[in-house]
Structure formats: C-alpha cells, structure tokens
Design an enzyme around this catalytic site. Structure first.
Site: not given
Ligand code: GAR
Length: 219
Positions: A15, A67, A92-93, A95, A111, A147
C-alpha cells in the site's frame, strides 16, 4: 529536469508502494518509479505495480545461500535498471551492512512508529500495551542498524481508548501514505542534506508550535 530513477522494494501488499506510484503518476513529481522488486514472489504489491505499468521483479531470498548472494542479485537488478534511489516499503528482510553501504544516503525506509521509539516488529501492540498517547510513522535514510538512520519526515497520530492493533495500524497507515510521497519528493528535489546524521530540509519552516514535521506545513 530529469526525474530521480527510483525503485521500491516490497514484501507484501504494497500500500505504501501504491502511494508512491500514485504520486509519481504526476509527470511533475520529481521521482519516477522504474522498478518494483519483491523478495516474496506472490506479494500482492507486485500485481498492483504491474497494473500501474511498472516493471516488476521477484527475487526470492530462499533461492540464495545466505544474505550476501541474495543482495548481490538485488544490487545487480537495481544497477541494470539504472536506479538512483531505493525506497523500502514494507520490505521485511534485514539488509547487511555491505548492501546498506552500497546505497548509503540513497535508500529510504518507512517504519510504523515515531522512531527511535518502537523499532522492530509489532509496534502497534507494544504501543497499546505501554499506554502511550501518540504514535505515528517515520521515513528515514537507511543505516546498517535496524530501523535507524537520519529522519526525513514524521507524522503523529493519537492512540484512542477504543483502539486495538488493527484500528491503530489503519490510522498510522493513513499517515504513512501521506508521509512517504512527501519524503520522496523532498529527497528527489534535492532539498535534503545530512549534517551530523540529522536531516536538514531546505526551505523548511512551518507555523510555530503546531508543525508535525520540519517542513512547510502540516501534511
Ligand atoms: C507498513 O506499515 C510499513 O510501515 C511496515 O510494514 C507495513 C507495510 O505495508 N514496515 C515495517 O514494519 C518495516 N520495519 P504495505 O505493504 O501496505 O506498505
């Protein structure tokens, strides 16, 4: 002026990617999205990106032995596409330092918390269990630690008494969708500089006392 060639890395529904793609659909927006890459082949965001006419690639991290080889493939794809900036959007990997160094000051992340509070996973559950009154989201330059990195844009949202993790996540996500295109614009316009690991935004300065971000107004 040439638009900044930007890639978005995702792992899920995408999104935030969609928010960036929508912003970049305006030819006057200073960045163009030239690739969407996912480490998860079935990620919903890949389909959304393809529908927007963007070239997509799946690079499954499970196909690699560790990795570094995975990141080498990622780096090769980014280089081949002439990418100048990388936006992590629900990627969500973790780096490695080596990859982060290769994209130093050229990689952003979003984040769902007001960093440096609530790094890592399950931010909304932790916010609720600790009873904090405000949370939000952060767009920052990526550094090797998880983060962490110079903050470009933040927005806060209230935590309401009736919230559960889903309702809070939805409120934060609305803020994310406004923050990320705004942050990418600032970077692509060349308005950000990093001094002592703090982002300075050229032309910033909003109404005193009520600005949510170091910029020229409330998002
Ligand atoms: C979002 O809330 C983003 O901030 C979070 O994952 C979600 C992805 O949603 N990211 C993290 O937690 C990274 N540490 P999306 O695929 O709908 O953008």
């Amino acid at each position: 002026m040439a638009r900044l060639r930007t890639a978005i890395l995702i792992s899920g529904r995408g999104s935030n990617m969609q928010a960036l793609v929508d912003a970049a659909a305006d030819p006057a927006y200073p960045a163009e999205i030239v690739r969407v890459i996912s480490n998860v082949p079935g990620a919903g965001g890949l389909e959304r990106a393809a529908q927007a006419g963007i070239t997509t690639t799946a690079i499954d991290h499970r196909d690699f032995d560790g990795r570094a080889p995975f990141e080498d493939a990622l780096h090769a794809e980014l280089t081949e596409a002439g990418v100048e900036l990388v936006c992590l959007a629900g990627f969500m990997r973790l780096l490695t330092e080596g990859f982060v160094e290769r994209w130093f000051d050229r990689m952003l992340n979003i984040h769902p918390s007001l960093l440096p509070a609530y790094k890592g996973l399950h931010t909304h559950e932790r916010v609720l269990s600790e009873g904090v009154r405000f949370t939000g989201c952060t767009v920052h330059f990526v550094r090797p630690a998880m983060d962490a990195g110079p903050i470009i844009v933040q927005a806060s949202v209230p935590v309401l008494p009736a919230d559960d993790a889903d309702s809070l996540a939805a409120r934060v996500l609305t803020a994310e969708h406004r923050c990320y295109p705004h942050a990418l614009r600032l970077v692509a316009e060349g308005r950000t500089s990093i001094v002592d690991e703090t982002v300075i935004i050229e032309g910033a300065g909003g109404p005193a006392g009520i600005t949510l971000n170091p910029d020229d107004g409330i998002l």
